[in-house]
Design a protein around this motif. Sequence first.
Motif, PDB file in Angstrom:
ATOM      1  N   LEU A   5      11.262  12.022   5.125  1.00  0.00           N
ATOM      2  CA  LEU A   5      11.660  10.804   4.441  1.00  0.00           C
ATOM      3  C   LEU A   5      11.834  11.114   2.962  1.00  0.00           C
ATOM      4  O   LEU A   5      11.435  12.172   2.486  1.00  0.00           O
ATOM      5  N   THR A   6      12.405  10.174   2.243  1.00  0.00           N
ATOM      6  CA  THR A   6      12.460  10.331   0.800  1.00  0.00           C
ATOM      7  C   THR A   6      11.126   9.908   0.196  1.00  0.00           C
ATOM      8  O   THR A   6      10.362   9.124   0.804  1.00  0.00           O
ATOM      9  N   GLN A   7      10.831  10.409  -0.995  1.00  0.00           N
ATOM     10  CA  GLN A   7       9.585  10.031  -1.654  1.00  0.00           C
ATOM     11  C   GLN A   7       9.567   8.531  -1.927  1.00  0.00           C
ATOM     12  O   GLN A   7       8.531   7.871  -1.812  1.00  0.00           O
ATOM     13  N   GLY A   8      10.736   7.991  -2.256  1.00  0.00           N
ATOM     14  CA  GLY A   8      10.821   6.558  -2.508  1.00  0.00           C
ATOM     15  C   GLY A   8      10.464   5.735  -1.279  1.00  0.00           C
ATOM     16  O   GLY A   8       9.796   4.695  -1.389  1.00  0.00           O
ATOM     17  N   ALA A   9      10.882   6.196  -0.086  1.00  0.00           N
ATOM     18  CA  ALA A   9      10.569   5.471   1.148  1.00  0.00           C
ATOM     19  C   ALA A   9       9.067   5.465   1.406  1.00  0.00           C
ATOM     20  O   ALA A   9       8.496   4.443   1.810  1.00  0.00           O
ATOM     21  N   VAL A  10       8.424   6.611   1.164  1.00  0.00           N
ATOM     22  CA  VAL A  10       6.974   6.696   1.347  1.00  0.00           C
ATOM     23  C   VAL A  10       6.265   5.765   0.364  1.00  0.00           C
ATOM     24  O   VAL A  10       5.333   5.036   0.724  1.00  0.00           O
ATOM     25  N   CYS A  11       6.713   5.769  -0.898  1.00  0.00           N
ATOM     26  CA  CYS A  11       6.112   4.897  -1.912  1.00  0.00           C
ATOM     27  C   CYS A  11       6.238   3.428  -1.513  1.00  0.00           C
ATOM     28  O   CYS A  11       5.282   2.649  -1.644  1.00  0.00           O
ATOM     29  N   ARG A  12       7.417   3.048  -0.997  1.00  0.00           N
ATOM     30  CA  ARG A  12       7.617   1.653  -0.604  1.00  0.00           C
ATOM     31  C   ARG A  12       6.727   1.267   0.572  1.00  0.00           C
ATOM     32  O   ARG A  12       6.157   0.165   0.597  1.00  0.00           O
ATOM     33  N   GLN A  13       6.583   2.179   1.550  1.00  0.00           N
ATOM     34  CA  GLN A  13       5.737   1.879   2.705  1.00  0.00           C
ATOM     35  C   GLN A  13       4.277   1.699   2.288  1.00  0.00           C
ATOM     36  O   GLN A  13       3.594   0.778   2.738  1.00  0.00           O
ATOM     37  N   ILE A  14       3.803   2.583   1.418  1.00  0.00           N
ATOM     38  CA  ILE A  14       2.398   2.505   0.996  1.00  0.00           C
ATOM     39  C   ILE A  14       2.187   1.295   0.082  1.00  0.00           C
ATOM     40  O   ILE A  14       1.160   0.613   0.167  1.00  0.00           O
TER      41      ILE A  14
END
Length: 308
Positions: free
Chosen positions: A32-41
């Motif tokens: 995933l992109t880092q942005g996607a991980v940040c949004r999920q968390i």
Amino acid sequence: MRRKIPSTTALVCFEAAARHESFTKAAQELSLTQGAVCRQIGGLEEFLNVELFRRSRRGVKLTEAGLSYSRRVATQLDAVERDTLSVMGQQGANVIELAVVPTFGTQWLLPRLKDFQQRHPEVTVNLTNRTRPFLFADTHFDAAIYFGDADWSGTQSHRLMGESPVPVCSPALLGKHRTLTPQSIAQLPLLQQTTRPYAWRQWFDSLEMNIARDMTGPRYELFSMLAQAAMHEMGIALIPPFLIQRELEERRLVIANPHGLSSVKAYYLMIPERKVESASLRAFRDWLVTEAQRYAAAHKDESGLLTQ
């Protein structure tokens, strides 16, 4: 009523980020992109109304709440993964999840299990170690083999065999003697087993001996551990001979005294009442009881081997 559960994607992202303590590494692992991980968390923290990570220019670090939650989430995700792989691997097969006392399962049951597989190829038997009784309702087990008195609420019991443990040790401890007297045994380090804490006391009591140090000595959870300790000359152990046949045949262990400890307890197959009508369990039960009876009959004349 809708469950109060976050999305699986958010939990997977959080578990990976918590394990690495890095959003970047979690993103790489999950493709995933880092942005996607940040949004999920971020969404997970909003859902929980709890801060899981402290952010700084040097990266992220779990908060106390985040560390505690990550451990719980990891455990639950591992369980879901195991269950998923189990279902994928079964492909419609009949599966028996069997809890079994470890040494009995390894030394006695496993060498015979191929015969059951050949007779019933449609049934898969999975083994998991359990040393003590449990509530079937709280686990995924379909049946259990344990050593005890068959007093297990909500189950149907089937007696398999007793055990008559005898003192065993390394040949080096015997020296020039063929056997050791109970008095000599009392002077040696007595290896204790956690699940049979009074075994040595009962053995000496059966000989009308009162030994002050009969419950003193290192304790081990399994017979296999006791056997290893005895083989390494750490002391003398009470072990049923049928669980250490290979060690006795190869003289890595020897019977130090032929006096066996009789017990009213035995090995039982326990099946929860709600499972007794299962065709696969009935087949396994009938095979196992027959194997135990056959084994007992073949060894009934061997002193100290079994009590029936």
